[in-house]
Design an enzyme around this catalytic site. Structure first.
Site, short mmCIF file in Angstrom:
data_model
loop_
_atom_site.label_atom_id
_atom_site.label_comp_id
_atom_site.label_asym_id
_atom_site.label_seq_id
_atom_site.Cartn_x
_atom_site.Cartn_y
_atom_site.Cartn_z
N HIS A 45 0.83 -1.23 0.00
CA HIS A 45 0.00 0.00 0.00
C HIS A 45 0.85 1.27 0.00
O HIS A 45 0.32 2.36 -0.21
CB HIS A 45 -0.93 0.03 1.21
CG HIS A 45 -1.97 -1.05 1.20
ND1 HIS A 45 -2.85 -1.23 0.16
CD2 HIS A 45 -2.26 -2.04 2.10
CE1 HIS A 45 -3.65 -2.27 0.42
NE2 HIS A 45 -3.30 -2.79 1.59
N ASP B 77 -2.54 -10.41 -2.52
CA ASP B 77 -3.12 -9.99 -1.25
C ASP B 77 -4.61 -9.69 -1.46
O ASP B 77 -5.03 -9.33 -2.55
CB ASP B 77 -2.39 -8.72 -0.77
CG ASP B 77 -2.77 -8.27 0.63
OD1 ASP B 77 -2.01 -8.58 1.57
OD2 ASP B 77 -3.83 -7.63 0.79
N HIS C 54 -6.18 -7.20 -0.52
CA HIS C 54 -6.35 -5.78 -0.82
C HIS C 54 -5.55 -5.37 -2.06
O HIS C 54 -4.43 -5.85 -2.24
CB HIS C 54 -5.89 -4.93 0.38
CG HIS C 54 -6.54 -5.30 1.67
ND1 HIS C 54 -5.95 -6.15 2.59
CD2 HIS C 54 -7.74 -4.93 2.20
CE1 HIS C 54 -6.76 -6.28 3.63
NE2 HIS C 54 -7.85 -5.57 3.43
N ASP D 68 -4.15 -12.88 3.38
CA ASP D 68 -5.44 -12.48 3.96
C ASP D 68 -6.62 -12.89 3.08
O ASP D 68 -7.76 -12.54 3.36
CB ASP D 68 -5.47 -10.98 4.29
CG ASP D 68 -4.84 -10.09 3.24
OD1 ASP D 68 -4.57 -10.58 2.13
OD2 ASP D 68 -4.63 -8.90 3.53
C1 SP5 Z 1 -1.13 -5.16 3.89
C2 SP5 Z 1 -2.59 -5.20 4.20
O1 SP5 Z 1 -3.21 -6.24 4.12
N1 SP5 Z 1 -3.15 -4.06 4.65
C3 SP5 Z 1 -4.53 -4.01 4.94
C4 SP5 Z 1 -4.93 -2.72 5.52
C5 SP5 Z 1 -6.40 -2.70 5.82
N2 SP5 Z 1 -6.77 -1.56 6.57
C6 SP5 Z 1 -8.18 -1.25 6.58
C7 SP5 Z 1 -8.94 -2.30 7.29
C8 SP5 Z 1 -10.43 -2.09 7.10
C9 SP5 Z 1 -11.05 -3.36 7.58
N3 SP5 Z 1 -12.43 -3.46 7.32
C10 SP5 Z 1 -12.86 -4.66 7.93
C11 SP5 Z 1 -14.27 -4.98 7.71
C12 SP5 Z 1 -14.55 -6.23 8.51
N4 SP5 Z 1 -15.85 -6.75 8.25
ZN ZN Z 2 -4.17 -7.15 2.62
#
Ligand code: SP5
Ligand code: ZN
Length: 349
Positions: A162, A198, A200, A287
């Protein structure tokens, strides 16, 4: 397989983050790398310390002012007020749209907002040292490929994908995958692919290489219309200028099935082959695991073996870089499943 690991990772250890308005223990914790290292050893993989200094490569993927900020951020924070060593800095103001991001503010919180895309990436003492060791691992891994290693795994944290040229975000500070890709370019590869699996979207990596044809970026991720990082990772982002056509996003609906995920992986692999990649960097987020606490895909441990096997069958030298994955105790098993699958895939052609 050689796995690169530095104890320095543990120096990045913020105490909490904000989740749904509450303070919760950080999902991205030192225990993550510890579980992976333990499983690597159990399975007979070779652990080594990183041996390359990534500083010159970092200067090619990040801006000088961001690197200068990050390197001294904790010291600057401590200098602000006595007792700050027990507190965590968070940004609270950002230079969105019509505001100026060309000027470096004097105020620390304003600088933090300038260099952070979210308030979800807490700094701690040792964040720079830990992140730098991760970047050193990425540089070292690329170097080892040059010496004939088929694949190397960077067991590092914090993650990196990110982090953009001049900002942190999503638990990421230095973009390790970008460092590895840049090192492979410098070693003489004309076509390097980065595959980000990943959950994300790898917004930082995409943006760093967006206008380049020598690094193909492909990401397989939760649809940013509903999933973090929201503001990048959509299908219409295909590259710009010389890089037009060298960026491929494969967003999948939250809750997508394993079958859907592997169908997208197949598309990604087809594009890597068509591109004629000479080396591959895998942003290995875990993840996508069914039991991950903050994500919605459904992969099981055996699926990570299948992923590794498919990557092995590409027939390319690979740098694997650990990204996300928050089902902490399962991380070791799942990471090693990918690596063992890879070795099986290479062997079986
Ligand atoms: C490297 C990596 O995996 N970074 C991820 C960063 C995520 N940060 C925001 C998390 C928002 C989570 N929303 C969760 C909803 C659960 N139902
Ligand atoms: Zn991630």
């Amino acid at each position: 397989m050689i796995a690169l690991f530095s104890d320095q990772h543990a120096l990045h250890a913020p105490a909490f983050e904000f989740f749904r308005g509450e303070r919760v223990p950080c999902f991205e914790s030192p225990a993550r790398a510890a579980f992976v290292k333990e499983r690597l050893l159990q399975r007979g993989h070779e652990i080594r310390e990183p041996h390359s200094d990534s500083r010159a490569l970092l200067a090619q993927v990040h801006s000088p002012r961001y690197l200068a900020f990050l390197e001294t951020a904790w010291r600057d924070w401590l200098a602000l007020a006595p007792g700050n060593d027990a507190l965590q800095p968070f940004p609270s103001v950002w230079p969105v749209r019509t505001l100026r991001s060309d000027l470096e503010p004097e105020n620390f919180t304003a600088r933090l907002g300038l260099y952070a895309m979210d308030n979800g990436s807490p700094l701690s003492a040792g964040t720079w040292e830990a992140a730098k060791a991760g970047a050193d691992s990425a540089a070292s891994a690329a170097h080892l490929l040059g010496q004939g290693q088929r694949a190397v795994f960077c067991c590092s944290r914090p993650p990196g994908h990110h982090a953009g040229a001049d900002f942190m975000g999503g638990y990421c500070f230095l973009n390790n995958a970008a460092v590895a890709a840049q090192a492979l370019c410098q070693a003489g590869h004309e076509r390097v692919a980065v595959l980000d699996v990943d959950y994300h979207h790898g917004n930082g990596t995409q943006s760093i290489f967006y206008d380049r044809a020598d690094v193909l970026f492909i990401s397989l991720h939760g649809d940013p219309r509903t999933e973090y990082p929201f503001y990048l990772g959509h299908v219409d982002e295909t590259g710009a200028g010389a890089g037009l056509g060298f960026n491929l996003n494969l967003p999948l609906a939250a809750g997508a099935s394993v079958q859907t995920w592997f169908a997208a992986l197949e598309q990604a692999c087809a594009r890597i082959a068509q591109y004629g990649a000479q080396a591959l960097v895998v942003s290995l987020g875990l993840d996508t695991f069914a039991e991950d606490p903050i994500c919605t895909f459904a992969l099981r441990s055996a699926d990570f073996h299948r992923l590794g096997q498919r990557l092995g069958a590409l027939g390319l030298p690979v740098v694997f870089v650990l990204e996300g994955g928050y089902a902490t105790e399962a991380l070791g098993v799942n990471a090693v499943q990918v690596l063992d699958g890879f070795e099986a895939g290479v062997f079986n052609g």
